[in-house]
Design a protein around this motif. Structure first.
Motif, short mmCIF file in Angstrom:
data_model
loop_
_atom_site.label_atom_id
_atom_site.label_comp_id
_atom_site.label_asym_id
_atom_site.label_seq_id
_atom_site.Cartn_x
_atom_site.Cartn_y
_atom_site.Cartn_z
N ARG A 72 11.80 36.83 15.97
CA ARG A 72 12.93 37.40 16.68
C ARG A 72 13.96 37.98 15.70
NH1 ARG A 72 17.13 32.86 18.80
NH2 ARG A 72 17.88 34.78 19.74
N GLY A 73 14.96 38.65 16.22
CA GLY A 73 16.05 39.15 15.38
C GLY A 73 16.16 40.67 15.39
N ALA A 74 17.36 41.15 15.17
CA ALA A 74 17.64 42.58 15.14
C ALA A 74 17.40 43.14 13.74
CB ALA A 74 19.09 42.83 15.56
N SER A 75 17.20 44.45 13.66
CA SER A 75 17.12 45.11 12.36
C SER A 75 17.62 46.55 12.52
CB SER A 75 15.69 45.09 11.83
OG SER A 75 14.80 45.61 12.78
N VAL A 76 18.01 47.12 11.39
CA VAL A 76 18.57 48.48 11.39
C VAL A 76 17.72 49.35 10.47
CG1 VAL A 76 20.59 49.87 10.82
CG2 VAL A 76 20.90 47.62 11.83
N TYR A 77 17.35 50.52 10.95
CA TYR A 77 16.57 51.45 10.14
C TYR A 77 17.38 52.69 9.78
CZ TYR A 77 12.23 49.09 11.49
OH TYR A 77 11.23 48.19 11.68
N LEU A 114 16.62 39.84 11.72
CA LEU A 114 15.38 39.67 10.98
C LEU A 114 15.75 39.43 9.52
CD1 LEU A 114 12.72 42.37 11.87
CD2 LEU A 114 12.52 39.92 12.10
N ARG A 115 14.85 38.79 8.77
CA ARG A 115 15.23 38.44 7.40
C ARG A 115 15.54 39.66 6.55
NH1 ARG A 115 11.33 34.77 4.40
NH2 ARG A 115 10.24 35.22 6.33
N ARG A 116 14.63 40.64 6.54
CA ARG A 116 14.94 41.86 5.79
C ARG A 116 15.38 42.88 6.84
NH1 ARG A 116 13.69 46.13 3.07
NH2 ARG A 116 11.70 46.91 3.74
N SER A 117 16.69 42.86 7.14
CA SER A 117 17.11 43.54 8.37
C SER A 117 17.44 45.02 8.22
CB SER A 117 18.29 42.80 8.99
OG SER A 117 19.23 42.50 8.01
N HIS A 118 17.63 45.49 7.01
CA HIS A 118 17.85 46.93 6.83
C HIS A 118 16.58 47.54 6.24
CE1 HIS A 118 20.23 50.43 4.83
NE2 HIS A 118 19.39 50.82 5.74
N ARG A 119 15.92 48.38 7.01
CA ARG A 119 14.66 48.94 6.57
C ARG A 119 14.72 50.45 6.55
NH1 ARG A 119 10.53 45.66 9.86
NH2 ARG A 119 10.85 43.60 9.00
N ASP A 120 13.81 51.03 5.80
CA ASP A 120 13.68 52.49 5.76
C ASP A 120 12.47 52.91 6.58
OD1 ASP A 120 15.78 52.83 4.11
OD2 ASP A 120 14.60 52.90 2.27
N ALA A 121 12.55 54.01 7.21
CA ALA A 121 11.40 54.50 7.96
C ALA A 121 11.50 55.99 8.17
CB ALA A 121 11.31 53.80 9.30
N GLY A 122 10.35 56.63 8.31
CA GLY A 122 10.35 58.07 8.59
C GLY A 122 10.29 58.30 10.09
N LEU A 123 11.26 57.79 10.80
CA LEU A 123 11.23 57.86 12.25
C LEU A 123 11.77 59.19 12.75
CD1 LEU A 123 12.58 54.27 12.69
CD2 LEU A 123 10.27 54.99 13.21
#
Ligand SMILES: [Zn+2]
Length: 390
Positions: A241-246, A314-323
């Motif tokens: 569970r948990g939120a994350s930001v991309y 989420l533990r590693r909550s700031h992620r990068d993505a090619g969205l």
């Protein structure tokens, strides 16, 4: 983008802009003023970054600044506005000396450097002046009839409710992702509008299908100041569970540039000169880098506020993505995964009205903080000292 590519681009910019339309004035492109009765904003348009230093903070009716590393070319001078009677930009060593002749006793309120971004392709060094208390002539009323300078319009926030229509997104035990994202978007809209400080636009307001590229186009066409896409995560393990930001990854950024340059008049859409495609391309890359910085800045602020509100992350909550929804090169954008719809507790948080309002209030607080302190956060990049001190 590799480090080598970055170096090559920087070298090209230095080279290309010399003989380009701006070259005649050196690195100082223009000096502009915005004024009301007691305050004046001086904007110095520059084609490169600088570090400013105050040489004279108002003695003898003058304010003098040195801008390191920018050559003024032939120099600039002219009449001012508001608290500034006239200005002059001259060369001193490798720097530019900006002299403001004051119309009234004034002081520097703040100054900061804005890198390219938000649709502007060059740097801006901004100096805000404030009239000193001792009013000239008859006692002036304490409350000025003219309001303090303000942006003409409130910032526009585009909220994107993920999925919708024939694309329901992930499914929880009780609801689909497209339902919780729409409910969250409408709540966030209400929270932002309640402050009276923002204009808000939704990419969808009902359970309809909207193409990903159309969502980006909506934000770009409306000249949005911020784009936030709301989603809910899904996983095979119901315990996660948990939120994350991309934010956009380097790879995604490359894709955005390719997508964007496919259209014939993309330079006009970005307010770029449009005379030399290769120069425009470089400026686009630079604009995008500034946008990525702003997106990352918002992502950090947002996470801080989510954490402060005890929302699970989420533990590693700031992620990068090619969205795809983050692809607008000139609108700072983040994607918020509000939680896992496949986790019973997160699903409850996303469907319960009070929990949802609490979550969206912390998102709204994050947005508020981002817009309240954009300049302050950017100053750290220019290592400027406080106003009035060398
Ligand atoms: Zn989604």
């Amino acid at each position: 983008m590799t480090a080598l590519a970055f170096v090559v681009i920087c070298a090209c910019v230095l080279f290309a802009t010399r003989g380009f339309a701006w070259g005649a004035q050196g690195d100082v492109l223009a000096v502009r003023f915005g004024a009301d009765r007691d305050r004046t904003r001086v904007v110095i348009d520059l084609d490169k970054s600088t570090q400013g230093r105050v040489i004279n903070a108002g003695d003898g009716g003058r304010i003098t600044l040195a801008l390191a590393g920018v050559a003024p070319g032939r120099g600039l001078n002219g009449g001012g506005s508001g608290l500034v009677r006239a200005y002059q930009v001259t060369a001193v060593g490798g720097a530019s000396r900006v002299e403001l002749e004051l119309a009234r006793d004034s002081q520097i309120e703040r100054r900061f450097l804005l890198p390219p971004g938000d649709g502007v392709a060059h740097y801006r060094y901004v100096v805000d002046l404030k009239a000193n208390g001792g009013a000239v002539g008859p006692a002036a009323p304490r409350v000025s009839p003219t309001p303090a300078p303000r942006r003409a319009e409130k910032p526009l926030v585009v909220i994107d409710a993920g999925h919708g229509g024939r694309d329901p997104g992930a499914s929880g035990a009780k609801v689909s992702e497209s339902e919780v994202t729409l409910a969250a978007a409408l709540t966030l809209k209400a929270e932002l509008e309640r402050t009276g400080r923002y204009r808000v636009l939704l990419t969808r307001e009902t359970n309809t299908y909207v193409d990903l590229y159309r969502r980006v186009a909506i934000a770009r066409r409306a000249d949005a100041d911020l784009f936030i896409s709301l989603h809910a995560d899904a996983g095979t393990d119901p315990a996660v569970r948990g939120a994350s930001v991309y934010t956009l990854s380097e790879q995604g950024a490359g894709r955005a540039v390719r997508e964007f340059t496919r259209s014939d008049n993309w330079h006009r859409e970005l307010h770029l000169p449009g005379r030399d495609p290769s120069v425009d391309r470089i400026l686009l890359d630079m604009t995008q880098r500034a946008t990525q910085n702003r997106s990352a800045q918002f992502a950090r602020v947002l996470l801080t506020h989510l954490e402060a509100s005890d929302h699970p992350l989420l533990r590693r909550s700031h992620r990068d993505a090619g969205l795809a929804v983050l692809l607008a090169p000139d609108v700072p954008a983040v994607l918020l995964e509000m939680g896992f719809i496949t986790n019973p507790e997160d699903e409850r948080l996303l469907t319960d009205e009070r929990a949802r309002r609490r979550l969206m209030r912390s998102v709204a607080d994050g947005i508020d903080r981002y817009f309240r302190e954009p300049a302050a956060a950017l100053v750290t990049a220019s290592t400027d000292g406080p106003a009035g001190q060398p």
